[in-house]
Design a protein around this motif. Structure first.
Motif, PDB file in Angstrom:
ATOM      1  N   MET A  87       0.828  -1.207   0.000  1.00  0.00           N
ATOM      2  CA  MET A  87       0.000   0.000   0.000  1.00  0.00           C
ATOM      3  C   MET A  87       0.867   1.262   0.000  1.00  0.00           C
ATOM      4  O   MET A  87       0.555   2.240  -0.694  1.00  0.00           O
ATOM      5  CB  MET A  87      -0.951  -0.023   1.199  1.00  0.00           C
ATOM      6  CG  MET A  87      -2.062  -1.067   1.060  1.00  0.00           C
ATOM      7  SD  MET A  87      -3.320  -1.004   2.361  1.00  0.00           S
ATOM      8  CE  MET A  87      -2.399  -1.688   3.736  1.00  0.00           C
TER       9      MET A  87
ATOM     10  N   TYR B 156       1.240   4.154  -3.315  1.00  0.00           N
ATOM     11  CA  TYR B 156       1.148   5.612  -3.240  1.00  0.00           C
ATOM     12  C   TYR B 156       2.458   6.273  -3.652  1.00  0.00           C
ATOM     13  O   TYR B 156       2.452   7.306  -4.337  1.00  0.00           O
ATOM     14  CB  TYR B 156       0.771   6.057  -1.835  1.00  0.00           C
ATOM     15  CG  TYR B 156       0.554   7.554  -1.739  1.00  0.00           C
ATOM     16  CD1 TYR B 156      -0.637   8.117  -2.180  1.00  0.00           C
ATOM     17  CD2 TYR B 156       1.538   8.397  -1.226  1.00  0.00           C
ATOM     18  CE1 TYR B 156      -0.844   9.492  -2.130  1.00  0.00           C
ATOM     19  CE2 TYR B 156       1.346   9.759  -1.161  1.00  0.00           C
ATOM     20  CZ  TYR B 156       0.151  10.307  -1.611  1.00  0.00           C
ATOM     21  OH  TYR B 156      -0.038  11.667  -1.564  1.00  0.00           O
TER      22      TYR B 156
ATOM     23  N   GLN C 114      -4.067   8.344  -4.170  1.00  0.00           N
ATOM     24  CA  GLN C 114      -4.635   7.490  -3.129  1.00  0.00           C
ATOM     25  C   GLN C 114      -5.597   6.443  -3.683  1.00  0.00           C
ATOM     26  O   GLN C 114      -5.842   5.416  -3.049  1.00  0.00           O
ATOM     27  CB  GLN C 114      -5.365   8.346  -2.104  1.00  0.00           C
ATOM     28  CG  GLN C 114      -6.532   9.142  -2.665  1.00  0.00           C
ATOM     29  CD  GLN C 114      -7.151  10.055  -1.626  1.00  0.00           C
ATOM     30  OE1 GLN C 114      -6.679  10.121  -0.501  1.00  0.00           O
ATOM     31  NE2 GLN C 114      -8.209  10.754  -2.000  1.00  0.00           N
ATOM     32  N   TRP C 115      -6.130   6.675  -4.896  1.00  0.00           N
ATOM     33  CA  TRP C 115      -7.030   5.691  -5.487  1.00  0.00           C
ATOM     34  C   TRP C 115      -6.317   4.371  -5.762  1.00  0.00           C
ATOM     35  O   TRP C 115      -6.922   3.302  -5.656  1.00  0.00           O
ATOM     36  CB  TRP C 115      -7.629   6.237  -6.782  1.00  0.00           C
ATOM     37  CG  TRP C 115      -8.623   7.333  -6.553  1.00  0.00           C
ATOM     38  CD1 TRP C 115      -8.436   8.672  -6.756  1.00  0.00           C
ATOM     39  CD2 TRP C 115      -9.952   7.192  -6.037  1.00  0.00           C
ATOM     40  NE1 TRP C 115      -9.557   9.383  -6.411  1.00  0.00           N
ATOM     41  CE2 TRP C 115     -10.510   8.495  -5.975  1.00  0.00           C
ATOM     42  CE3 TRP C 115     -10.724   6.106  -5.646  1.00  0.00           C
ATOM     43  CZ2 TRP C 115     -11.799   8.728  -5.516  1.00  0.00           C
ATOM     44  CZ3 TRP C 115     -12.014   6.329  -5.186  1.00  0.00           C
ATOM     45  CH2 TRP C 115     -12.544   7.620  -5.126  1.00  0.00           C
ATOM     46  N   TYR C 116      -5.049   4.435  -6.087  1.00  0.00           N
ATOM     47  CA  TYR C 116      -4.285   3.219  -6.353  1.00  0.00           C
ATOM     48  C   TYR C 116      -4.031   2.429  -5.059  1.00  0.00           C
ATOM     49  O   TYR C 116      -3.916   1.210  -5.088  1.00  0.00           O
ATOM     50  CB  TYR C 116      -2.971   3.563  -7.041  1.00  0.00           C
ATOM     51  CG  TYR C 116      -3.149   4.008  -8.470  1.00  0.00           C
ATOM     52  CD1 TYR C 116      -3.231   3.071  -9.495  1.00  0.00           C
ATOM     53  CD2 TYR C 116      -3.256   5.358  -8.795  1.00  0.00           C
ATOM     54  CE1 TYR C 116      -3.412   3.473 -10.811  1.00  0.00           C
ATOM     55  CE2 TYR C 116      -3.441   5.768 -10.102  1.00  0.00           C
ATOM     56  CZ  TYR C 116      -3.524   4.818 -11.109  1.00  0.00           C
ATOM     57  OH  TYR C 116      -3.714   5.216 -12.403  1.00  0.00           O
ATOM     58  N   VAL C 117      -3.964   3.149  -3.966  1.00  0.00           N
ATOM     59  CA  VAL C 117      -3.866   2.468  -2.666  1.00  0.00           C
ATOM     60  C   VAL C 117      -5.138   1.666  -2.412  1.00  0.00           C
ATOM     61  O   VAL C 117      -5.106   0.541  -1.922  1.00  0.00           O
ATOM     62  CB  VAL C 117      -3.635   3.484  -1.531  1.00  0.00           C
ATOM     63  CG1 VAL C 117      -3.559   2.767  -0.181  1.00  0.00           C
ATOM     64  CG2 VAL C 117      -2.366   4.285  -1.770  1.00  0.00           C
ATOM     65  N   GLY C 118      -6.279   2.252  -2.773  1.00  0.00           N
ATOM     66  CA  GLY C 118      -7.550   1.545  -2.644  1.00  0.00           C
ATOM     67  C   GLY C 118      -7.624   0.314  -3.518  1.00  0.00           C
ATOM     68  O   GLY C 118      -8.202  -0.710  -3.120  1.00  0.00           O
ATOM     69  N   ILE C 119      -7.041   0.401  -4.714  1.00  0.00           N
ATOM     70  CA  ILE C 119      -7.017  -0.760  -5.608  1.00  0.00           C
ATOM     71  C   ILE C 119      -6.235  -1.910  -4.985  1.00  0.00           C
ATOM     72  O   ILE C 119      -6.661  -3.069  -5.010  1.00  0.00           O
ATOM     73  CB  ILE C 119      -6.415  -0.377  -6.970  1.00  0.00           C
ATOM     74  CG1 ILE C 119      -7.355   0.585  -7.705  1.00  0.00           C
ATOM     75  CG2 ILE C 119      -6.161  -1.622  -7.827  1.00  0.00           C
ATOM     76  CD1 ILE C 119      -6.789   1.128  -8.996  1.00  0.00           C
TER      77      ILE C 119
ATOM     78  N   GLY D 223      -5.706  -2.383  -1.801  1.00  0.00           N
ATOM     79  CA  GLY D 223      -6.510  -2.902  -0.689  1.00  0.00           C
ATOM     80  C   GLY D 223      -7.617  -3.824  -1.159  1.00  0.00           C
ATOM     81  O   GLY D 223      -7.895  -4.848  -0.529  1.00  0.00           O
ATOM     82  N   THR D 224      -8.235  -3.477  -2.278  1.00  0.00           N
ATOM     83  CA  THR D 224      -9.298  -4.318  -2.850  1.00  0.00           C
ATOM     84  C   THR D 224      -8.745  -5.651  -3.329  1.00  0.00           C
ATOM     85  O   THR D 224      -9.358  -6.711  -3.115  1.00  0.00           O
ATOM     86  CB  THR D 224      -9.987  -3.589  -4.015  1.00  0.00           C
ATOM     87  OG1 THR D 224     -10.530  -2.353  -3.557  1.00  0.00           O
ATOM     88  CG2 THR D 224     -11.103  -4.451  -4.604  1.00  0.00           C
TER      89      THR D 224
END
Length: 205
Positions: free
Chosen positions: A37, A41, A47-52, A54-55
């Motif tokens: 994570m 970044y 930050q959207w790529y961090v969410g990816i 995590g998903t």
């Protein structure tokens, strides 16, 4: 009349191996989880790529039922060994690519996805094989110890992951995680039959 279950105070070698192996791999997985994570970044500044990332780590939860089906149809020990070696090789390749300078988000995402798939199959297989290695007199105690050690490994691994990404190059975290999976392979007990029958041949029906 309810029969009392007598608990053994001494853990057998299978129990110790399972606890040590899975605690070690959990420690490594938490290091890589924090690393992935943070690296997402650092590479993208988004930050959207961090969410990816995590998903993608949640894929393991979605395929747990598949892991249970495979555990019922295939040799559980061979399945565990195969998955750990697969994850080890994936992480070694990721570490090598990062070392060579190919530290892009696509490589990171593919690595996280493959590791999550492996974990989704490994977890239910491991849960299914524990009762086969551990006697009834030790099962409750071993499960409790595993929970305690796994929680400790999660906390320590997360802290170590933060420290590693702060002070070292990118390839160190996947390399350390690969080493923990290899250690997990070493700790997987050799024979279920030997434990269950104490060297005696099982009855053939």
């Amino acid at each position: 009349m309810i029969k009392k279950v007598k608990f053994s105070s001494t853990l057998n070698s299978n129990a110790i191996n399972l606890i040590c192996g899975e605690t070690t791999s959990q420690f490594g997985k938490m290091i890589f989880s924090i690393f992935s994570m943070w690296t997402a970044y650092a590479i993208t500044q988004n930050q959207w790529y961090v969410g990816i990332i995590g998903t993608l780590q949640l894929i393991s939860t979605l395929i747990n039922p598949l892991g249970g089906i495979l555990a019922d149809r295939f040799n559980k020990r061979v399945l565990l060994l195969s998955i750990d070696l697969f994850r080890c090789m994936i992480l070694l390749l990721c570490s090598l690519l990062f070392y060579l300078g190919y530290n892009n988000f696509f490589i990171l995402a593919i690595t996280v996805c493959l590791l999550s798939l492996g974990s989704g199959i490994f977890a239910p297989t491991f849960d299914a094989i524990v009762p086969e290695y551990i006697g009834r007199d030790q099962l409750l105690k071993v499960n409790g110890m595993m929970t305690t050690f796994f929680q400790a490994a999660t906390i320590v691994g997360a802290s170590a992951g933060g420290a590693i990404v702060w002070i070292s190059d990118l390839y160190w975290a996947p390399l350390l995680n690969a080493i923990t999976f290899f250690i997990s392979v070493i700790f997987i007990p050799e024979s279920v039959t030997k434990h269950l029958y104490n060297g005696r041949k099982p009855l053939i029906r």
